[in-house]
Motif scaffolding. Structure first.
Motif, PDB file in Angstrom:
ATOM      1  N   CYS A  67       0.855  -1.192   0.000  1.00 20.75           N
ATOM      2  CA  CYS A  67       0.000   0.000   0.000  1.00 20.75           C
ATOM      3  C   CYS A  67       0.886   1.236   0.000  1.00 20.75           C
ATOM      4  O   CYS A  67       1.835   1.330   0.778  1.00 20.75           O
ATOM      5  N   CYS A  95      -0.334  -4.690   4.615  1.00 25.51           N
ATOM      6  CA  CYS A  95      -0.176  -3.414   3.899  1.00 25.51           C
ATOM      7  C   CYS A  95       1.216  -3.279   3.302  1.00 25.51           C
ATOM      8  O   CYS A  95       1.403  -2.589   2.321  1.00 25.51           O
ATOM      9  N   PRO A 117      -3.611  -2.668  -2.046  1.00 22.25           N
ATOM     10  CA  PRO A 117      -5.064  -2.869  -2.088  1.00 22.25           C
ATOM     11  C   PRO A 117      -5.627  -2.363  -3.410  1.00 22.25           C
ATOM     12  O   PRO A 117      -5.773  -1.156  -3.594  1.00 22.25           O
ATOM     13  N   TRP A 130      -6.807  -2.069   3.273  1.00 20.32           N
ATOM     14  CA  TRP A 130      -7.055  -3.445   3.710  1.00 20.32           C
ATOM     15  C   TRP A 130      -8.047  -3.509   4.865  1.00 20.32           C
ATOM     16  O   TRP A 130      -8.626  -4.546   5.136  1.00 20.32           O
ATOM     17  N   GLU A 143     -11.643  -3.937   3.017  1.00 20.27           N
ATOM     18  CA  GLU A 143     -11.691  -4.850   1.877  1.00 20.27           C
ATOM     19  C   GLU A 143     -13.126  -5.287   1.650  1.00 20.27           C
ATOM     20  O   GLU A 143     -13.797  -5.723   2.580  1.00 20.27           O
ATOM     21  N   SER A 175     -16.127  -7.552   0.953  1.00 17.42           N
ATOM     22  CA  SER A 175     -16.240  -8.997   1.178  1.00 17.42           C
ATOM     23  C   SER A 175     -16.941  -9.669   0.005  1.00 17.42           C
ATOM     24  O   SER A 175     -17.641  -9.037  -0.755  1.00 17.42           O
TER      25      SER A 175
END
Lengths: 303, 291, 257
Positions: A272, A285, A290, A298, A301, A303
């Motif tokens: 990241c 990270c 991401p 993160w 995130e 789902s």
């Protein structure tokens, strides 16, 4: 609402001989719909201006795509530009008008593009809140705020479906800033055009944008409805950005500080891009970027 | 908003302040005087510049103020008529170099890539030779005549304009109003004509004014070397050259030499003034001194 | 009272720039000076340093600890400027010399004004760089301004201003050219230095948010006059003057919340 501008995984690189290639925009995706105002915010050097210039073809995309009303945007070469549905208002009010030509003549260029024989430059000056007789004057007679209004009038004269403001207010006096920003919003919305408003000033963007996109080091890290992002920023960078704005409440509260500097875009951190400065950094990270939205973090995130 | 009545007039409005300096005034006075002489020489000159009717090599005196040359011609009349040869030719020469160099430079700066490469390498080639020598070579190759001398000077003069114009155009090309124009669908030519060129003219005009002196020197230089004006014609450079042959009669070479000197100085003063007037920074400095 | 400005009037080319400004700066306090561009904020700062443009006429008084600055001979004034009164400008990119190392710019001042030796000046410079929280101060001493980011450069500019232990620091829009995240750091630094060193700070800014964050007293200027002065919380929360109210009302926050 239909999609007006669609930017998909855009990469723009700046190449200088003898220097490493700088990825000013490193995989950004963004959408602007008709009649919508999108505010793009971020610190200087995050690539937001490069992105804006790529949208009108002033910067060449290294990869990814930009399409306007379904047509891919081509770089501006020596040929006449036919895509006049996108117009731009630039940052520097002292460079945005030709000093040698009357203001009215410059607005008339826009009218000619739209094939508009019924409006006069004076009509447009009226719409941006300036006296009609300014049409016969030269730019040096005006203040920065007035010039920026004239630049807006010229862009609007071409009847754009998408208006882009590249930091159009950052060179103006504080009192003129919100006026000009609001004017841009009102005129764009009332003509049914979309507006992509680029600024480093979150408090002004909040005032005029329907949606906010936050950019960090060439990537868009958070997109969302303005009110939601403002009330509940989710990306740690957005949180830091909002927390750093000093409030004029007279309480003497020092704004929160974000440690560290923006990394060199020629050599972005692994994983990241925000992790070296992030207060909530986790192990993942440091290794994996991401690559999802609307919040590229993160912690959020999907789902 | 500023409502300065002077600023409204743009370029001309800014001139007077700078034109009040003593050098500017003398520049204007001398230049205008020479232009008047050039126009009115047939009526002003006391003698026919070509007639060989006076005593030879007479020193300056009440009858002929500048004396006479070795063929018995009145030098004052010849210097006056010389203005009709040298000044219009120099002005035309500068105008032509400005036109050719300016246009080539503008194209190089605006279009870039191979256009730029071709034009600027050509300019570099010319720059690589010493100016006077190259002009001599060209003039000698074309044959000695005033027209050929002008052509020779033209060959060495245009690159300076091309280089300056290119640099200025490169600076203006990326300005936001030029980009705005392109986004409004201006063609490259229209953009160049409407947005770019009007914003680079000031400095180029200054260069041209300062160049008038250089061009005159070069042109007279070629004539001095026998590569320009043919003998009977009252060209200043040729007159100085013939004066050198009779060095003891100092007046023969001195007066045409002084004519060259004053014209060069006058136009240099004019050029400096124009530069001060167009450059807002120096203009402000002048204003402060005036206060 | 460290610095007292009384009835300061400045005329440049027949135009009245300042029309009677009164301000007092106290040690350890930040005095904010607000107003739009053209209101005379910057001119007030420049007048204190005796840096007004040529041809300007000044009347009134500027007293530094009881010593009148306006009548000081140029040589004495030079000692005050950069010694007892220092300034930080808006753009650190132009206020630092690009061709000199950071260390050189810091020590030059000290050796000139304080007459320090080379080693002494060096130690003090590194100490100053630490004080403005430049990471790796020893290393930074040898580097050039362009090798730092905008925020770091402004910190260095502050270090240069502090080199001769001034009593008064004039900061003219010190964070306007910076991003908000960087601005926060510089504001914290300024506030901390003011408290720690007992500096009297004149903070010139158009940003009322910045004003609210660090200033103790706030003065609002308009057309060369101070229209309102008072403690920060009073001026920003219950403004007396209609102009202050207009300024506050024009802020984006005012219209939303």
């Amino acid at each position: 609402m239909s999609s007006l501008l669609k930017i998909d995984d855009l990469v723009v690189e700046h190449r200088t001989p003898g220097r490493p290639v700088v990825r000013a925009v490193a995989g950004a995706s963004l959408e602007v719909r008709a009649g919508e105002v999108v505010g793009l915010v971020g610190e200087s050097g995050c690539g937001k201006s490069t992105l804006a210039r790529a949208v009108v073809g002033l910067n060449r995309a290294a990869s990814g795509s930009i399409s306007f009303e379904g047509t891919p945007v081509t770089p501006l070469g020596l040929r006449r530009r036919t895509m006049t549905g996108v117009q731009m208002v630039f940052q520097d009010p002292y460079a945005s008008l030709n000093p040698r030509r009357r203001v009215g003549d410059q607005i008339a260029d826009g009218l000619r593009v739209a094939g508009d024989a019924t409006s006069s430059p004076a009509d447009l000056l009226e719409r941006v809140g300036l006296p009609r007789e300014f049409a016969s004057r030269h730019p040096h007679e005006f203040s920065g705020g007035q010039r920026q209004r004239i630049a807006i009038a010229r862009a609007l004269a071409a009847r754009p479906r998408l208006l882009i403001g590249d930091e159009p207010i950052s060179a103006l006096d504080a009192s003129a800033q919100s006026q000009v920003a609001t004017l841009m919003r009102d005129l764009a919305v009332s003509s049914g055009a979309g507006l992509l408003f680029i600024s480093h000033d979150l408090s002004v963007v909040r005032l005029i944008a329907d949606r906010i996109a936050v950019m960090y080091l060439g990537r868009i890290v958070e997109v969302g409805d303005t009110a939601e992002v403002w009330a509940e920023p989710r990306h740690p960078y957005t949180q830091a950005l909002l927390g750093a704005i000093p409030k004029p409440d007279g309480m003497g509260v020092l704004p929160a500080e974000l440690p560290g500097d923006v990394p060199d875009p020629a050599d972005p951190p692994q994983g990241c891009r925000f992790h070296p400065r992030c207060p909530l950094v986790m192990d993942v990270c440091r290794v994996k970027e991401p690559e999802f939205g609307p919040v590229a973090c993160w912690l959020h995130e999907p789902s | 908003m500023r409502r300065d009545p002077l600023a409204r007039k743009g370029l001309l409005g800014r001139l007077p302040q700078a034109w009040r300096q003593p050098l500017a005034v003398s520049g204007v006075v001398i230049a205008v005087a020479w232009l008047v002489i050039a126009v009115a020489a047939p009526w002003l000159a006391p003698h026919d510049p070509l007639a060989q009717e006076l005593p030879r090599l007479a020193p300056p005196g009440p009858d002929h103020w500048f004396g006479t040359d070795q063929l018995g011609r009145d030098i004052l009349s010849r210097v006056m008529h010389g203005a009709r040869v040298s000044i219009p030719l120099t002005l035309a020469l500068v105008a032509l170099s400005l036109l050719i160099g300016g246009l080539l430079g503008a194209c190089a700066g605006y279009f870039g890539r191979w256009v730029d490469e071709t034009i600027m390498r050509l300019a570099d080639l010319v720059f690589a030779f010493p100016t006077v020598i190259l002009a001599m070579v060209v003039a000698a190759a074309l044959g000695a005549s005033l027209t050929n001398a002008v052509l020779a000077v033209l060959v060495v003069a245009w690159p300076a304009y091309a280089r300056v114009t290119r640099g200025l155009v490169l600076g203006v090309r990326e300005r936001e109003f030029v980009l705005s124009g392109r986004l409004l669908g201006f063609s490259a030519w229209r953009s160049l004509r409407v947005d770019v060129l009007p914003n680079v003219t000031g400095p180029i005009l200054v260069l041209a004014t300062l160049d008038i002196g250089t061009a005159l020197l070069l042109l007279s230089g070629l004539s001095f070397l026998g590569l320009g004006a043919k003998p009977p014609s009252p060209e200043w450079g040729a007159m100085v050259s013939s004066g050198v042959e009779v060095f003891d009669s100092w007046w023969v070479a001195t007066f045409p030499g002084l004519a060259i000197l004053t014209v060069v100085l006058a136009f240099n003063f004019l050029g400096d003034t124009l530069r001060d007037a167009l450059d807002p920074r120096t203009a402000r400095a002048i204003k402060e001194r005036a206060l | 009272m460290t610095l007292a400005i009384t009835d300061l009037k400045v005329t440049i080319g027949g135009k009245d720039i300042l029309r009677g400004v009164d301000l007092t700066l106290e040690p350890g306090r930040v005095h904010g000076l607000a107003g739009e561009s053209g209101s005379g904020k910057t001119m007030t700062g420049l007048a204190v340093l005796g840096l007004l443009p040529h041809g300007s006429r000044v009347t009134g008084g500027i007293a530094l600890e009881g010593r009148e600055l306006l009548t000081l001979p140029p040589k004495e004034l030079n000692k005050v400027r950069g010694g007892e009164v220092a300034m930080v400008f808006q753009d650190p990119a132009t206020s630092l010399h690009p061709m000199l190392t950071v260390g050189r710019q810091l020590t030059e001042h000290m050796r000139h004004h304080l007459g320090l030796g080379r080693a002494e000046a060096r130690d003090r410079a590194v100490e100053l760089l630490r004080k403005v929280r430049i990471p790796g101060a020893e290393e930074a001493y040898r580097r050039y301004p362009h090798q730092f980011s905008g925020g770091m450069r402004q910190r260095i500019a502050i270090a240069v201003a502090l080199a001769c232990s001034p009593k008064v620091l004039i900061a003219d829009e010190p964070t306007t050219a910076l991003d908000v995240t960087v601005q926060a750091g510089v504001l914290r630094l300024l506030r901390g230095l003011c408290d720690e060193l007992g500096l009297a700070v004149l903070l010139v800014t158009h940003d009322l948010g910045v004003m609210s964050a660090v200033a103790d007293e706030v003065s609002v200027m308009k057309d060369g006059l101070v229209v309102e002065t008072g403690p920060r919380s009073r001026v920003l929360r219950e403004p007396d003057h209609p102009y202050t109210r207009t300024l506050l009302a024009s802020l984006p926050d005012a219209e939303v919340s």
